[in-house]
Design an enzyme around this catalytic site. Sequence first.
Site, PDB file in Angstrom:
ATOM      1  N   ARG A 264       0.844  -1.191   0.000  1.00 44.81           N
ATOM      2  CA  ARG A 264       0.000   0.000   0.000  1.00 44.81           C
ATOM      3  C   ARG A 264       0.879   1.242   0.000  1.00 44.81           C
ATOM      4  NH1 ARG A 264      -5.436  -0.045  -1.295  1.00 44.81           N
ATOM      5  NH2 ARG A 264      -6.371  -1.987  -0.619  1.00 44.81           N
ATOM      6  N   GLU A 293      -3.016   8.016  -6.147  1.00 42.74           N
ATOM      7  CA  GLU A 293      -3.081   7.334  -7.438  1.00 42.74           C
ATOM      8  C   GLU A 293      -4.242   7.900  -8.248  1.00 42.74           C
ATOM      9  OE1 GLU A 293      -3.156   3.095  -6.898  1.00 42.74           O
ATOM     10  OE2 GLU A 293      -1.361   3.091  -5.645  1.00 42.74           O
ATOM     11  N   HIS A 313       0.401   0.250 -10.266  1.00 37.78           N
ATOM     12  CA  HIS A 313      -0.417  -0.627  -9.426  1.00 37.78           C
ATOM     13  C   HIS A 313      -0.832  -1.887 -10.182  1.00 37.78           C
ATOM     14  CE1 HIS A 313      -3.090  -0.401  -5.605  1.00 37.78           C
ATOM     15  NE2 HIS A 313      -2.748  -1.644  -5.866  1.00 37.78           N
TER      16      HIS A 313
END
Length: 347
Positions: A264, A293, A313
């Site tokens: 994370r 993000e 990601h």
Amino acid sequence: MSERNGPVRVVAAGDHFVLPGLIARAVGHELGEGPVDVREVTLGWPLEPFGPVAEVQEASDAEDEMIEALADGREVLVTQMGPVTERVLAACPDLRLVVVCRGGPVNVNLDAAKAHDVRVCFAPGRNAAATAEFTVGLLLAALRRIPQAHDLLTRQGSWEGAAYYTYEHSGLELEDLPVGLIGYGAVGSRVARALCAFGAQVMVYDPYARGEIHGLRVTSLDELLSRSRVVTLHARLTSETRGLLGARELGLLPRGAVVVNAARGPLLDQGALCDALESGQVSAAALDTYEYEPLPADSRLRALAERVVLTPHLGGASRAVAEKAAVIAAAEVGRWVRGEPLAHCLT
């Protein structure tokens, strides 16, 4: 729910990763000969970014689509990014089960679901293998400057990447390298096994891990950091772990260490990491997740391209993950229909 007067009415609200057809097929296989009516809906993720929607986090902005799809008595919703907000729940009184194809139902208002007597399940472990493999890939790429050499050769037509063969600029190898893992869950434990196979000196800090581990258990984070040439993050994001690695912690690493984060983004203070990269305290970093993000265009990380490996990601992006998620979710639907205890239920 073991006795029914008609078909199970399901909405398979997939996206461009967990395809609605995968969910529909998995539900059909799970229920066998039992009658089932599946309505397929395709949400925009990942071609469209997720984000906060009303009071839930990390969902597609599709409340109206969910309400429309769940009309006419739909009882079950299987989704990855569909927003299950108070508004959606209030508009869909027949809904009784939500299964989220993710490791946690961050797209669901759990308090509202409980108030509306809706069970909420999730799909833990569906991307553990993929994320672990991706983490090792990031680590190797950062250690050996693979993306930078590729960019020089293919985009710039330059053989200057050969400079990475000089002693001064050559990378590190995993064999005998002290590597510290923060977190030893489904992903961290797989990474540890892989790194042990490479011959790395694996150390683990996880105060919640029980039983035997692959590598040496370290009792404090400070000790792990001071002994690790590479540190990789695998902890859950909580109020206690947010900002787990900041300026002080990065300063404990041996100079020239490497940092990897495919867990994370907020576990790591990105500003402190950029400072450490610029000073040379950290020689390289490989990141798949970020504090914000998508990564902002003005992020300092972008200016450090020679020292960082950045991916958008993608740790859990494998076809097997999408297929596993659909199967895990369908199994919960089957348990609910048969009146059996649900395996991964939060409400």
